[in-house]
Structures are given as structure tokens and as C-alpha cells.
Write a protein that holds these residues in place. Structure first.
Motif, PDB file in Angstrom:
ATOM      1  N   ASN A  73      -6.291  -0.777  -5.212  1.00 52.77           N
ATOM      2  CA  ASN A  73      -6.137  -0.671  -6.663  1.00 52.77           C
ATOM      3  C   ASN A  73      -4.686  -0.398  -7.028  1.00 52.77           C
ATOM      4  O   ASN A  73      -4.077   0.531  -6.480  1.00 52.77           O
ATOM      5  N   PRO A  74      -4.108  -1.154  -7.945  1.00 56.02           N
ATOM      6  CA  PRO A  74      -2.727  -0.910  -8.341  1.00 56.02           C
ATOM      7  C   PRO A  74      -2.597   0.433  -9.051  1.00 56.02           C
ATOM      8  O   PRO A  74      -3.412   0.777  -9.905  1.00 56.02           O
ATOM      9  N   VAL A  75      -1.578   1.212  -8.660  1.00 53.05           N
ATOM     10  CA  VAL A  75      -1.373   2.533  -9.262  1.00 53.05           C
ATOM     11  C   VAL A  75       0.024   2.724  -9.843  1.00 53.05           C
ATOM     12  O   VAL A  75       0.198   3.487 -10.782  1.00 53.05           O
ATOM     13  N   SER A 106       0.842  -1.200   0.000  1.00 58.57           N
ATOM     14  CA  SER A 106       0.000   0.000   0.000  1.00 58.57           C
ATOM     15  C   SER A 106       0.879   1.253   0.000  1.00 58.57           C
ATOM     16  O   SER A 106       2.039   1.213   0.402  1.00 58.57           O
ATOM     17  N   LYS A 107       0.312   2.362  -0.456  1.00 53.20           N
ATOM     18  CA  LYS A 107       1.066   3.621  -0.488  1.00 53.20           C
ATOM     19  C   LYS A 107       1.532   4.027   0.906  1.00 53.20           C
ATOM     20  O   LYS A 107       2.644   4.506   1.071  1.00 53.20           O
ATOM     21  N   SER A 108       0.691   3.839   1.902  1.00 53.26           N
ATOM     22  CA  SER A 108       1.054   4.256   3.256  1.00 53.26           C
ATOM     23  C   SER A 108       2.234   3.449   3.793  1.00 53.26           C
ATOM     24  O   SER A 108       3.130   3.996   4.435  1.00 53.26           O
ATOM     25  N   LYS A 109       2.251   2.131   3.516  1.00 54.40           N
ATOM     26  CA  LYS A 109       3.361   1.300   3.973  1.00 54.40           C
ATOM     27  C   LYS A 109       4.633   1.656   3.198  1.00 54.40           C
ATOM     28  O   LYS A 109       5.721   1.708   3.770  1.00 54.40           O
ATOM     29  N   LEU A 110       4.490   1.924   1.903  1.00 57.07           N
ATOM     30  CA  LEU A 110       5.649   2.311   1.098  1.00 57.07           C
ATOM     31  C   LEU A 110       6.250   3.608   1.619  1.00 57.07           C
ATOM     32  O   LEU A 110       7.468   3.734   1.713  1.00 57.07           O
ATOM     33  N   LYS A 111       5.399   4.546   1.967  1.00 57.57           N
ATOM     34  CA  LYS A 111       5.869   5.843   2.455  1.00 57.57           C
ATOM     35  C   LYS A 111       6.742   5.683   3.690  1.00 57.57           C
ATOM     36  O   LYS A 111       7.791   6.320   3.810  1.00 57.57           O
ATOM     37  N   SER A 112       6.368   4.805   4.588  1.00 51.33           N
ATOM     38  CA  SER A 112       7.124   4.648   5.834  1.00 51.33           C
ATOM     39  C   SER A 112       8.382   3.795   5.665  1.00 51.33           C
ATOM     40  O   SER A 112       9.288   3.874   6.476  1.00 51.33           O
ATOM     41  N   VAL A 153      14.461  -3.623  -4.469  1.00 46.88           N
ATOM     42  CA  VAL A 153      14.367  -3.569  -5.933  1.00 46.88           C
ATOM     43  C   VAL A 153      15.752  -3.529  -6.544  1.00 46.88           C
ATOM     44  O   VAL A 153      16.050  -4.245  -7.501  1.00 46.88           O
ATOM     45  N   GLU A 154      16.628  -2.706  -5.986  1.00 46.67           N
ATOM     46  CA  GLU A 154      17.978  -2.555  -6.524  1.00 46.67           C
ATOM     47  C   GLU A 154      18.811  -3.820  -6.380  1.00 46.67           C
ATOM     48  O   GLU A 154      19.471  -4.257  -7.319  1.00 46.67           O
ATOM     49  N   SER A 155      18.778  -4.449  -5.226  1.00 44.38           N
ATOM     50  CA  SER A 155      19.659  -5.587  -4.978  1.00 44.38           C
ATOM     51  C   SER A 155      19.139  -6.900  -5.563  1.00 44.38           C
ATOM     52  O   SER A 155      19.914  -7.705  -6.076  1.00 44.38           O
ATOM     53  N   GLU A 156      17.829  -7.124  -5.509  1.00 42.52           N
ATOM     54  CA  GLU A 156      17.278  -8.410  -5.938  1.00 42.52           C
ATOM     55  C   GLU A 156      16.472  -8.339  -7.228  1.00 42.52           C
ATOM     56  O   GLU A 156      16.042  -9.364  -7.746  1.00 42.52           O
ATOM     57  N   GLY A 157      16.241  -7.124  -7.725  1.00 41.60           N
ATOM     58  CA  GLY A 157      15.453  -6.982  -8.940  1.00 41.60           C
ATOM     59  C   GLY A 157      13.973  -7.245  -8.725  1.00 41.60           C
ATOM     60  O   GLY A 157      13.226  -7.431  -9.679  1.00 41.60           O
ATOM     61  N   GLU A 158      13.543  -7.275  -7.487  1.00 42.38           N
ATOM     62  CA  GLU A 158      12.137  -7.516  -7.146  1.00 42.38           C
ATOM     63  C   GLU A 158      11.271  -6.364  -7.654  1.00 42.38           C
ATOM     64  O   GLU A 158      11.628  -5.204  -7.520  1.00 42.38           O
ATOM     65  N   GLU A 159      10.151  -6.679  -8.284  1.00 43.12           N
ATOM     66  CA  GLU A 159       9.205  -5.650  -8.708  1.00 43.12           C
ATOM     67  C   GLU A 159       8.176  -5.446  -7.615  1.00 43.12           C
ATOM     68  O   GLU A 159       7.770  -6.397  -6.951  1.00 43.12           O
ATOM     69  N   ILE A 160       7.750  -4.202  -7.447  1.00 42.30           N
ATOM     70  CA  ILE A 160       6.792  -3.872  -6.403  1.00 42.30           C
ATOM     71  C   ILE A 160       5.613  -3.137  -7.035  1.00 42.30           C
ATOM     72  O   ILE A 160       5.797  -2.176  -7.780  1.00 42.30           O
ATOM     73  N   ILE A 161       4.417  -3.609  -6.742  1.00 39.44           N
ATOM     74  CA  ILE A 161       3.198  -2.945  -7.169  1.00 39.44           C
ATOM     75  C   ILE A 161       2.673  -2.138  -5.981  1.00 39.44           C
ATOM     76  O   ILE A 161       2.461  -2.682  -4.905  1.00 39.44           O
TER      77      ILE A 161
END
Length: 76
Positions: free
Chosen positions: A34-36, A5-11, A20-28
Motif C-alpha cells: 500500500n502506498p504511504v 518498499s519501506k524495508s528496501k528504502l531503509k537499507s 530524487v535530488e539529481s534526476e527529479g525522480e519521484e519515489i512512492i
């Protein structure tokens, strides 16, 4: 692929960016379920020469592509 969620990403933004940088994991990233946004590792695109290298020499032009074709369509 992780969903967050946006709120969890923000924190925890720095932590997720490192993932994302180290493992190449994609994050939605979602907003109220709703995916944004999709966050993924940046990839350089190969130069145009490399992209079309296999096609080089396989296309033949029989006439000048910029010549008008009034004969076929008739003059207006």
C-alpha cells in the motif's frame, strides 16, 4: 516514478535521496503493497505577487467590502 518498499528504502535511503535530488525522480514508498509516502524534489513556490500578476488591475470593487449590508437583509 519508482515504487519501493519501506524495508528496501531503509537499507538504501541515501542512494534513493540522491536519485530524487539529481534526476527529479519521484519515489512512492509502500508498506505491505500500500502506498504511504511520496518522495519528490522540493520546489520553491513563486511569491504571491508573481502568482496573481496576470489578475492585477482586472478586479474592480464598487464599494467598501467591510460595510454592513443591513439594508439588503433587513435589521435583526
Amino acid at each position: 516514478m519508482k515504487t519501493i518498499s519501506k524495508s528496501k528504502l531503509k537499507s538504501q535511503l541515501l542512494e534513493f535521496l540522491r536519485l530524487v535530488e539529481s534526476e527529479g525522480e519521484e519515489i512512492i514508498v509502500t508498506d505491505r503493497g500500500n502506498p504511504v509516502v511520496k518522495i519528490s524534489k522540493y520546489a520553491n513556490s513563486p511569491p504571491t505577487d508573481e502568482l496573481f500578476a496576470k489578475m492585477r488591475g482586472k478586479i474592480t470593487y464598487f464599494e467598501d467590502l467591510t460595510t454592513p449590508i443591513t439594508e439588503e437583509w433587513g435589521e435583526t
